[in-house]
Design a protein around this motif. Structure first.
Motif, PDB file in Angstrom:
ATOM      1  N   LEU A 158       6.104  24.715   3.061  1.00  0.00           N
ATOM      2  CA  LEU A 158       5.110  25.582   3.692  1.00  0.00           C
ATOM      3  C   LEU A 158       4.406  26.488   2.693  1.00  0.00           C
ATOM      4  CD1 LEU A 158       6.613  26.782   7.110  1.00  0.00           C
ATOM      5  CD2 LEU A 158       4.844  25.074   6.685  1.00  0.00           C
ATOM      6  N   SER A 159       5.124  26.913   1.645  1.00  0.00           N
ATOM      7  CA  SER A 159       4.533  27.856   0.696  1.00  0.00           C
ATOM      8  C   SER A 159       3.357  27.250  -0.075  1.00  0.00           C
ATOM      9  CB  SER A 159       5.589  28.357  -0.290  1.00  0.00           C
ATOM     10  OG  SER A 159       6.134  27.285  -1.040  1.00  0.00           O
ATOM     11  N   VAL A 160       3.284  25.924  -0.116  1.00  0.00           N
ATOM     12  CA  VAL A 160       2.174  25.269  -0.810  1.00  0.00           C
ATOM     13  C   VAL A 160       1.288  24.477   0.153  1.00  0.00           C
ATOM     14  CG1 VAL A 160       3.402  25.121  -3.004  1.00  0.00           C
ATOM     15  CG2 VAL A 160       3.610  23.242  -1.351  1.00  0.00           C
ATOM     16  N   ASP A 161       1.567  24.601   1.445  1.00  0.00           N
ATOM     17  CA  ASP A 161       0.803  23.870   2.456  1.00  0.00           C
ATOM     18  C   ASP A 161      -0.479  24.635   2.779  1.00  0.00           C
ATOM     19  OD1 ASP A 161      -0.188  22.639   4.770  1.00  0.00           O
ATOM     20  OD2 ASP A 161       1.827  22.094   5.446  1.00  0.00           O
ATOM     21  N   PRO A 162      -1.654  24.038   2.576  1.00  0.00           N
ATOM     22  CA  PRO A 162      -2.911  24.741   2.858  1.00  0.00           C
ATOM     23  C   PRO A 162      -3.102  25.070   4.336  1.00  0.00           C
ATOM     24  CG  PRO A 162      -3.331  22.422   2.378  1.00  0.00           C
ATOM     25  CD  PRO A 162      -1.896  22.677   2.059  1.00  0.00           C
ATOM     26  N   SER A 163      -2.318  24.440   5.206  1.00  0.00           N
ATOM     27  CA  SER A 163      -2.417  24.707   6.644  1.00  0.00           C
ATOM     28  C   SER A 163      -1.381  25.718   7.111  1.00  0.00           C
ATOM     29  CB  SER A 163      -2.259  23.401   7.436  1.00  0.00           C
ATOM     30  OG  SER A 163      -3.318  22.522   7.165  1.00  0.00           O
ATOM     31  N   ALA A 164      -0.711  26.359   6.166  1.00  0.00           N
ATOM     32  CA  ALA A 164       0.322  27.345   6.517  1.00  0.00           C
ATOM     33  C   ALA A 164       0.054  28.670   5.829  1.00  0.00           C
ATOM     34  CB  ALA A 164       1.702  26.818   6.129  1.00  0.00           C
ATOM     35  N   PHE A 165       0.509  29.745   6.459  1.00  0.00           N
ATOM     36  CA  PHE A 165       0.344  31.094   5.921  1.00  0.00           C
ATOM     37  C   PHE A 165       1.645  31.839   6.176  1.00  0.00           C
ATOM     38  CE2 PHE A 165      -0.859  35.586   6.369  1.00  0.00           C
ATOM     39  CZ  PHE A 165      -1.622  35.781   5.231  1.00  0.00           C
ATOM     40  N   ILE A 166       2.270  32.365   5.124  1.00  0.00           N
ATOM     41  CA  ILE A 166       3.546  33.077   5.249  1.00  0.00           C
ATOM     42  C   ILE A 166       3.339  34.533   4.876  1.00  0.00           C
ATOM     43  CG2 ILE A 166       5.958  33.182   4.518  1.00  0.00           C
ATOM     44  CD1 ILE A 166       5.756  30.248   3.715  1.00  0.00           C
ATOM     45  N   GLY A 218      15.092  42.874   1.923  1.00  0.00           N
ATOM     46  CA  GLY A 218      14.092  42.044   2.594  1.00  0.00           C
ATOM     47  C   GLY A 218      14.246  40.574   2.279  1.00  0.00           C
ATOM     48  N   SER A 219      15.199  39.923   2.946  1.00  0.00           N
ATOM     49  CA  SER A 219      15.511  38.536   2.602  1.00  0.00           C
ATOM     50  C   SER A 219      14.347  37.586   2.825  1.00  0.00           C
ATOM     51  CB  SER A 219      16.713  38.055   3.422  1.00  0.00           C
ATOM     52  OG  SER A 219      16.427  38.108   4.808  1.00  0.00           O
ATOM     53  N   ILE A 220      13.375  37.989   3.656  1.00  0.00           N
ATOM     54  CA  ILE A 220      12.253  37.083   3.914  1.00  0.00           C
ATOM     55  C   ILE A 220      11.473  36.801   2.639  1.00  0.00           C
ATOM     56  CG2 ILE A 220      10.680  38.960   4.552  1.00  0.00           C
ATOM     57  CD1 ILE A 220      10.703  35.396   5.982  1.00  0.00           C
ATOM     58  N   LEU A 221      11.491  37.728   1.676  1.00  0.00           N
ATOM     59  CA  LEU A 221      10.793  37.479   0.418  1.00  0.00           C
ATOM     60  C   LEU A 221      11.439  36.323  -0.321  1.00  0.00           C
ATOM     61  CD1 LEU A 221      10.216  41.159  -0.734  1.00  0.00           C
ATOM     62  CD2 LEU A 221       8.533  39.601   0.237  1.00  0.00           C
ATOM     63  N   GLY A 222      12.784  36.289  -0.272  1.00  0.00           N
ATOM     64  CA  GLY A 222      13.486  35.153  -0.849  1.00  0.00           C
ATOM     65  C   GLY A 222      13.258  33.899  -0.034  1.00  0.00           C
ATOM     66  N   ASP A 223      13.222  34.072   1.306  1.00  0.00           N
ATOM     67  CA  ASP A 223      12.990  32.927   2.183  1.00  0.00           C
ATOM     68  C   ASP A 223      11.662  32.269   1.869  1.00  0.00           C
ATOM     69  OD1 ASP A 223      15.330  33.502   3.387  1.00  0.00           O
ATOM     70  OD2 ASP A 223      14.491  34.412   5.185  1.00  0.00           O
ATOM     71  N   LYS A 224      10.648  33.095   1.547  1.00  0.00           N
ATOM     72  CA  LYS A 224       9.323  32.543   1.272  1.00  0.00           C
ATOM     73  C   LYS A 224       9.389  31.591   0.083  1.00  0.00           C
ATOM     74  CE  LYS A 224       4.520  33.834   0.423  1.00  0.00           C
ATOM     75  NZ  LYS A 224       3.543  34.926   0.335  1.00  0.00           N
ATOM     76  N   THR A 225      10.159  31.952  -0.937  1.00  0.00           N
ATOM     77  CA  THR A 225      10.263  31.081  -2.107  1.00  0.00           C
ATOM     78  C   THR A 225      11.091  29.843  -1.792  1.00  0.00           C
ATOM     79  OG1 THR A 225      12.239  32.219  -2.951  1.00  0.00           O
ATOM     80  CG2 THR A 225      10.089  33.063  -3.639  1.00  0.00           C
ATOM     81  N   ARG A 226      11.965  29.936  -0.760  1.00  0.00           N
ATOM     82  CA  ARG A 226      12.773  28.775  -0.398  1.00  0.00           C
ATOM     83  C   ARG A 226      12.041  27.837   0.563  1.00  0.00           C
ATOM     84  NH1 ARG A 226      17.000  32.631  -0.382  1.00  0.00           N
ATOM     85  NH2 ARG A 226      16.970  32.821   1.872  1.00  0.00           N
ATOM     86  N   MET A 227      10.921  28.302   1.123  1.00  0.00           N
ATOM     87  CA  MET A 227      10.126  27.429   1.984  1.00  0.00           C
ATOM     88  C   MET A 227       9.194  26.610   1.092  1.00  0.00           C
ATOM     89  SD  MET A 227       9.247  29.968   5.172  1.00  0.00           S
ATOM     90  CE  MET A 227      10.543  30.909   5.977  1.00  0.00           C
ATOM     91  N   ASP A 228       9.780  25.630   0.412  1.00  0.00           N
ATOM     92  CA  ASP A 228       9.054  24.874  -0.607  1.00  0.00           C
ATOM     93  C   ASP A 228       7.813  24.182  -0.061  1.00  0.00           C
ATOM     94  OD1 ASP A 228      11.004  25.614  -2.431  1.00  0.00           O
ATOM     95  OD2 ASP A 228      12.236  23.857  -2.010  1.00  0.00           O
TER      96      ASP A 228
END
Length: 321
Positions: free
Chosen positions: A106-114, A94-104
């Protein structure tokens, strides 16, 4: 898992939305029923978001692109949800789990949800959960939904059938660009973007010309829209503003022609038919008499003692009785 009461208003909090999606992903019948009830209650709040599908060949830079493109959208005041369809996660992890950590960003953006897709699911199962998660995100106030296809094969066409606009990312310097493109992907593409143009701008422009020529000999997915080809850089952000304007223009053109509403309606009906088929197959396999006869009939078909047509007729008659 403990049952939790979630009201439609609870979806406006990230924790409430996450709990609701957990209901959708749960295999427990009571949780699934709760999810269906919640979806029925919030349907009036859905349908207003821009649904954007994104796919691309391995190494094309989807994660970096989504991180910077999504951040650009939130900077414009949008709320962005990123979902994934990953039918290969059992094998790949499930590469998206790694992708989530690489989305520096968006992962901390209060207006985004991953939200990654559930691991180890079949394509149909993931597609169903992603559709319902998409509706919950819309009900929670996210006005742009990015649906990424992580796997390969049918996942592209499945994602294309749940979004308004389908974006295909391509590499600028692949040796056999056109040979590496599946015809089915081009047939559902609304926009093609050659990514990583910052690495070799000439190669990106050359690849864009190839893709434009290929699209000219194909029937577009929407008669009112000829898919454009853009050159972008997800790394530097070059071309992302223009790409968003193209997506906005796609909305204007398809709404004016009526194809936007027509596409949404057709997607809903195909989804309903798919759920009916899934429900019938589940009921068929759970039927006690069918279940009792299934093994012996399967063995007879495998051994060549019974034709498949007779076997299916026998089992279906048993089920219908």
């Amino acid at each position: 898992m403990k049952s939790l009461n979630i009201s439609p208003e609870d979806l406006y909090s990230r924790a409430g939305l996450a709990r609701a999606i957990t209901w959708v992903e749960s295999k427990r019948e009571d949780h699934q029923q709760q999810a269906r009830n919640l979806l029925a209650d919030v349907m009036i709040r859905t349908g207003k978001a821009r649904r954007i599908g994104i796919t691309g060949v391995p190494g094309v830079g989807k994660s970096t692109f989504i991180d910077n493109f999504g951040s650009h959208l939130t900077s414009l005041g949008h709320k962005v949800a990123v979902l994934a369809v990953d039918p290969t996660s059992r094998r790949s992890g499930g590469s998206i789990l790694g992708d989530k950590t690489r989305m520096d960003k968006l992962s901390v953006d209060p207006s985004a949800f991953i939200r990654p897709s559930p691991a180890g699911e079949t394509l149909g199962g993931v597609a169903r959960k992603t559709r319902e998660t998409l509706l919950l995100c819309e009900a929670a106030g996210y006005d742009i939904i990015l649906v990424e296809t992580v796997g390969v094969g049918q996942s592209e066409t499945v994602v294309a059938d749940m979004v308004d606009v389908f974006l295909v990312l391509m590499l600028p310097n692949a040796g056999d660009e056109l040979q590496g493109i599946k015809k089915g992907v081009l047939e559902v593409a609304d926009i093609i973007a050659v990514n990583k143009s910052d690495i070799d701008e000439k190669a990106a422009l050359r690849a864009a010309r190839h893709y434009k020529n290929a699209l000219h000999i194909m029937t577009p997915a929407d008669p009112s829209w000829l898919p454009p080809v853009a050159t972008i850089s997800g790394e530097t952000g070059s071309g992302l503003k223009a790409l968003w304007k193209t997506i906005e223009n796609h909305k204007i053109v398809t709404e004016r022609s009526g194809s936007h509403d027509k596409k949404r309606s057709e997607q809903q009906l195909r989804w309903m038919n798919s759920l009916i088929n899934d429900g019938l197959m589940h009921a068929f396999k759970q039927h006690p008499v069918v279940n009792a006869e299934m093994s012996s009939i399967i063995q007879k078909v495998a051994d060549g003692e019974m034709p498949a047509s007779l076997a299916s007729d026998t089992l279906l008659k048993t089920f219908l009785q």
